[in-house]
Design an enzyme around this catalytic site. Structure first.
Site, short mmCIF file in Angstrom:
data_model
loop_
_atom_site.label_atom_id
_atom_site.label_comp_id
_atom_site.label_asym_id
_atom_site.label_seq_id
_atom_site.Cartn_x
_atom_site.Cartn_y
_atom_site.Cartn_z
N HIS A 203 0.83 -1.21 0.00
CA HIS A 203 0.00 0.00 0.00
C HIS A 203 0.86 1.26 0.00
O HIS A 203 0.40 2.33 -0.43
CB HIS A 203 -1.01 0.00 1.16
N ASP B 62 1.10 -7.76 2.27
CA ASP B 62 1.24 -6.31 2.02
C ASP B 62 2.71 -5.92 1.89
O ASP B 62 3.29 -5.32 2.78
CB ASP B 62 0.57 -5.55 3.17
N SER C 109 3.97 2.02 8.59
CA SER C 109 3.73 1.12 7.47
C SER C 109 5.03 0.87 6.73
O SER C 109 5.73 1.81 6.34
CB SER C 109 2.70 1.73 6.51
#
Length: 714
Positions: free
Chosen positions: A85, A220, A649
């Site tokens: 992402h 991810d 992240s």
């Protein structure tokens, strides 16, 4: 002979000791690590091995990716790992109908096939120095405004004291609400190329439904590579650049994980507010979060109904829906978590304990209570207003036109600004449906009219309390509005030929001034600015002064607590243990998920839970190679008690020896209140297991050449 009674007592005491550890979480400046507690929890390396400027250390393998996420170097040739992402925009920019890398994934066959990404950067932190004495010199006894002017001047003095290389810069950031200041020496590399990414059915598996949720089964991750000039220094993109040679890269572990294994996360967390007074948390929990949730709930319900009924709308609004749902879901979890962890009660008890030790803290708390109470109705209106105009896209557009008109008439729009504005608008219209948003706008106007006291609203706004009547009005206005794209101007509509519409701005503005949608947005904005905006800001300025004082008083008074500064997008270390959780009665989560769980969620053709055929084939053949664990399956995701937030992240999750064991990408919904109140009982970060990452690269993508670059710890 072993004294079994002593062993039993020790065994009983051990969990209590570990329960006490991490009670406050922690996002530690890497030069000021809580090494003692890290060792108690199982760390085998030293703090110096994590951050050292005199020789290579783990910090040399950790970068801020494109100004927002984190990434890490995993090979001696600058191979970079971050979240799917985080790299989504770059994957999307290289995608086309012929080469749909979002759907199919992308894997370079060799370095010559790696794809450049103009404008993408990675930042290394070369050094961190505390510069508090320099920055705060001469500010004693000054009021806040005068102190700010001196501080700004002193920051420039502090920055000038650093001897920098041509490719370096220094930034100074406040910590502990301005009680301390730190300088960061940054090296920016500008040639970052896409190496590999799994298909979205792996990289975004579970999509919106599983967002913030555990158990999770999302791969991810995405891979990039840093390039440098022939001297290994930063350079703009050039075909002559070569792979960057890092001072340090992370070995990748495929050892099995056990519950209570030590782990730490190294990255750039965005923002936390762990030291707020109880009154501030109470207002978030009971007022502003619920207000924002209610607005997004209305928007999501309307969009969802249309997206389920119409495939074209689903495609057009998929990304937008996900964006709206992201924080809606987070705020719901945050409210529940704050209540469940008794965050307000805990802070009230802490405040009283501080007052018992230091009576001077009582006036500070009393002042904060008074200011937050006075600010509350204005803050609530701000929450409603900003969410309404953000989620009613027709009002969003109207406000953009309003700003354009004001700037144009003030002579602030040149050709470059005009192009940027029209390009931004054109991008907005690609994914905008005036007919659908008329329903959303009608409903949100009714919510705003019913929820907000009259003194904060434009005159006669009570006419908008009925969403059915609103829809008839908005529909009629929309048919005759340039803003919605349903009325032509200069022979074109904004969604078809925006440049033609804006070819004569003066005449366009004359027409826009009579547009009823623009008039409505202008009246709402004017009412908000005149009743609320300045009041919120002025009270916040007073709160900030007292919060700085309260932070200093906490640190001076609570000698038993080790303090860490709130996150502010600077490099931090957080640590914890691999753990499952018991978030509510009779619900227990294990700490790890497996490929079998992907197949349990598999829904053929579904945009969230489809599974690529090759992954199904690998599962059916149990072709897992060296990546299976003791269960015989490949672990996909795992949870731990690391204190993370947005910006983490892509951060590396490391084991006790500093080997990469996972890639941070999310938090467990029941613990999203950790931005305000970390609670080790519920707060869990979610990571992709390195076994699954390597399994996908090796077995699914047949990109063994990338595996061969890495140092694998078995």
């Amino acid at each position: 002979m072993i004294n079994t009674r002593k062993v039993l007592i020790a065994a009983l005491l051990l969990p209590a000791a570990f329960a006490f550890a991490q009670q406050y979480g922690g996002m530690w400046i890497p030069t000021e690590l809580n090494e003692k507690e890290m060792k108690q929890l199982g760390m085998k390396i030293s703090a110096k091995q994590i951050f050292d400027t005199s020789k290579p250390s783990i910090k040399d393998a950790v970068v801020q990716f494109n100004g927002g996420c984190t990434a890490e170097i995993i090979s001696p040739q600058g191979l970079l790992l971050t979240n799917h992402h985080c790299g989504y925009g770059q994957i999307q920019s290289h995608s086309s109908v012929q080469n749909d890398y979002l759907t199919d994934g992308f894997w370079a066959k060799n370095m010559t096939g790696e794809l450049p990404n103009p404008g993408v950067t990675v930042d290394f932190i070369a050094d961190i120095k505390e510069v508090t004495a320099t920055v705060l010199a001469g500010t004693q006894n000054l009021d806040a405004k005068a102190a700010e002017a001196v501080i700004n001047k002193n920051i420039e003095t502090a920055k000038a004291g650093f001897k920098l290389e041509p490719w370096q810069k220094v930034v100074v950031r406040p910590m502990y609400y301005g009680n301390k200041y730190y300088a960061y020496v940054i090296e920016t590399y500008k040639d970052v190329r896409l190496v590999g990414a799994p298909p979205s059915s792996i990289g975004k598996f579970g999509s919106d439904t599983d967002n913030w949720v555990w158990p999770r089964h999302t791969g991810d991750f995405a891979m990039f590579r840093i390039y440098a000039d022939k001297n290994n220094k930063p350079a703009e993109y050039s075909k002559d650049n070569v792979p960057y040679k890092p001072k340090h890269f992370l070995p990748v572990s495929i050892k099995d994980k056990q519950e209570n294994d030590f782990t730490f996360v190294f990255g750039f967390p965005g923002r936390t507010t762990e030291y707020l007074p109880a009154i501030a948390v109470e207002k978030v929990m009971n007022e502003t979060d619920p207000a924002m949730i209610s607005v997004r709930e209305v928007a999501l319900k309307t969009l969802d109904a249309k997206m389920r009924a119409d495939a074209a709308t689903r495609i057009k609004y998929a990304s937008k829906y996900a964006s709206i749902a992201n924080y809606w879901k987070k705020w719901i979890g945050e409210v529940e978590g704050l209540k469940k962890s008794d965050a307000v009660g805990k802070k009230q008890r802490y405040e009283q304990s501080l007052i018992n030790k230091n009576a001077q803290i009582k006036p500070t708390i009393d002042g904060l209570n008074r200011l937050y109470t006075e600010q509350a109705p204005y803050a609530l209106n701000r929450a409603y207003y900003t969410e309404v105009v953000r989620n009613a896209e027709t009002l969003t557009l109207a406000n953009q036109y309003l700003s354009f008109m004001q700037n144009y008439e003030a002579g602030k729009i040149d050709s470059k600004t005009m192009t940027a504005f029209t390009d931004r608008l054109a991008g907005f219209y690609k994914n905008y449906s005036g007919e659908l948003d008329a329903i959303v706008t009608a409903e949100l106007l009714a919510l705003y009219a019913n929820k907000t006291p009259e003194k904060y609203l434009p005159a006669n706004f009570s006419q908008y309390k009925d969403d059915k009547k609103n829809l008839a009005v908005i529909e009629e206005w929309s048919k005759n509005s340039i803003i919605t794209g349903r009325k032509a101007f200069n022979g074109a509509t904004v969604d078809a030929d925006i440049n033609k519409v804006f070819a004569n701005p003066t005449e366009l503005i004359k027409t826009l001034k009579n547009d009823p949608i623009l008039k409505l947005a202008a009246s709402m904005r004017e009412a908000y600015l005149s009743s609320t905006d300045a009041k919120v800001s002025s009270l916040q300025a007073e709160i900030d002064v007292l919060q700085k004082k309260y932070m200093a008083q906490q640190m001076e008074t609570d000698k038993d607590r080790q303090f860490f500064p709130d996150a502010n997008s600077t490099l931090r270390v957080t640590y914890g243990q691999v753990k499952g959780s018991n978030p509510r009665d009779a619900v227990t989560y294990g700490y790890q998920t497996h490929v079998a769980g992907i197949m349990e969620k598999y829904v053929p053709g579904d945009y969230e839970f489809d599974v690529p055929k090759k992954l199904i084939d690998l599962y059916n053949a149990r072709d897992y190679g060296i990546y299976k664990d003791k269960t015989g399956d490949v672990p996909v995701n795992f949870t731990a008690t690391n204190h993370t937030t947005g910006g983490n992240s892509g951060s590396p999750a490391l084991d006790a020896n500093g080997n990469l064991i996972g890639l941070n990408f999310d938090r467990q919904w029941e613990g999203t209140m950790s931005d305000i109140n970390f609670d080790p009982r519920f707060s869990r970060n979610i990571m992709v297991d390195t076994k699954y990452i390597l399994f996908i690269i090796d077995k699914y993508a047949d990109a063994k050449w990338l595996i061969n670059e890495m140092k694998i710890v078995k």
